[in-house]
Design an enzyme around this catalytic site. Structure first.
Site, PDB file in Angstrom:
ATOM      1  N   ASP A  58       0.841  -1.259   0.004  1.00  7.91           N
ATOM      2  CA  ASP A  58       0.026   0.013   0.128  1.00  7.91           C
ATOM      3  C   ASP A  58       0.938   1.225   0.226  1.00  7.91           C
ATOM      4  OD1 ASP A  58      -2.255   1.372   0.080  1.00  7.91           O
ATOM      5  OD2 ASP A  58      -2.640   1.311   2.157  1.00  7.91           O
TER       6      ASP A  58
ATOM      7  N   GLU B 195       0.526  -0.540  -5.023  1.00  7.06           N
ATOM      8  CA  GLU B 195      -0.503   0.698  -4.951  1.00  7.06           C
ATOM      9  C   GLU B 195       0.423   2.018  -5.348  1.00  7.06           C
ATOM     10  OE1 GLU B 195      -3.981   3.052  -2.947  1.00  7.06           O
ATOM     11  OE2 GLU B 195      -2.153   2.773  -2.197  1.00  7.06           O
TER      12      GLU B 195
END
Length: 344
Positions: free
Chosen positions: A24, A77
């Site tokens: 992330d 991401e």
């Protein structure tokens, strides 16, 4: 800390047999000034804003995981234009296997949320993504981030009355499955969950008693089956040769048509009509004669649509169109995507 993080990544794959990891907020790792104002960060030893320690860590992470777990899916991401996120470390990249295509997600969801009468003014929100589609190994993510924190469900983002919201969502899924990039659909999206996702509650499976929700589920099933079986839809995702616009300039009609190609010469044609106006005798150029089979019609009755279509396919006419030697005279259902496969 470095050893702990590397060991933690290995632990999830080795002990819990996870298929992969999603890292992330990679952008906030790569840039020293990410989310920080003047005076809140210090440049690297070369005077730049790149976080060299983070770059070194991510490369080490991906090298080690690739060596020990060669089939693991390690996705980043990452929301900026940092080059080579999915390029191998030996070639100067970060070594991730995939990168989430957040640009595609934001642009297309913004487009689909618009009333169809306004879509012709925002044509580029669909077309722009192709300019960089082959620059990384992308995943097209309709993830948890889009259905929490007040954002509503995917179905609730669609405009119009109930029929149009379902038709918009089905057309969007058809377009997504025919677009370059791997697919990610968060739980509940496969049957058009109506409410926002809540981690403390089960999905609203009772909605499948409604034929429209069940129709979306059947569509996702059939899209997955076609995607797996048709090489043109997945083999050349990261190669510019795998995609070719047929009609990119039908702004006034909000119609898009494109070809997908496989490594072995297989060809698929996708056509999206993103207005509620059905179009008859709509001509689209194709590269070859013979029978073009209609594999997906998101307006089919079994998916909850109106049932307009092309009777399973048609033979291409020797009538040049769109710069190609043959063409199809199609019925374009309202708010629908069609996927054809070319002659074998």
């Amino acid at each position: 800390m470095r050893s702990f993080l590397l060991g933690n990544a290995r632990y999830w794959l080795e002990e819990f047999h996870a298929d992969g990891l999603r890292v992330d907020a990679v952008s906030s790792m790569l840039y020293l000034d990410y989310g920080r104002g003047p005076g809140e960060w210090l440049p690297n030893p070369f005077g730049g804003r790149e976080n060299l320690d983070a770059v070194d860590f991510l490369r080490a992470l991906n090298e080690r995981l690739a060596a020990r777990f060669p089939g693991a899916l390690i996705a980043a991401e990452e929301s900026t234009a940092w080059p080579g996120v999915t390029r191998p470390v030996a070639e100067g990249g970060l070594g991730f296997r995939f990168k989430w295509n957040l640009g595609w997600m934001n642009d297309t969801l913004r487009y689909m949320a618009r009333d169809p009468i306004h879509r012709r003014f925002h044509h580029e929100e669909i077309t722009f993504g192709i300019l960089y589609a082959a620059s990384e190994a992308f995943i097209l993510p309709l993830s948890h981030d889009e259905v929490v924190h007040g954002k509503g469900s995917l179905l609730s983002k669609m405009p119009g009355d109930r029929w149009r919201r379902f038709a918009n969502l089905r057309a969007y899924y058809g377009m997504m499955w025919a677009w370059p990039g791997k697919k990610l659909l968060f739980m509940g999206g496969e049957f058009a969950q109506e409410g926002e996702w809540r981690h403390e509650h089960a999905l609203d499976w009772h909605l499948l008693a409604d034929s429209r929700h069940a129709g979306v589920q059947r569509l996702v099933r059939d899209l997955n089956q076609l995607y797996r079986s048709e090489p043109a839809l997945h083999e050349l995702d990261c190669d510019p040769a795998g995609f070719e616009w047929v009609q990119v300039d039908r702004r006034e009609l909000s119609v898009f048509a494109w070809l997908r190609r496989g490594a072995g010469g297989r060809t698929a044609l996708a056509v999206s009509n993103l207005t509620p106006v059905p179009r008859f005798d709509y001509r689209v150029g194709v590269p070859a004669g013979g029978y073009w089979r209609e594999r997906i019609n998101t307006d089919a009755r079994e998916y909850g649509g109106s049932g307009l279509g092309n009777l399973g396919g048609m033979v291409a006419e020797a009538a040049p169109w769109d710069g190609r030697p043959f063409s199809l005279s199609l019925v374009l259902p309202p708010l629908a995507t069609l996927i054809f496969t070319g002659p074998e």
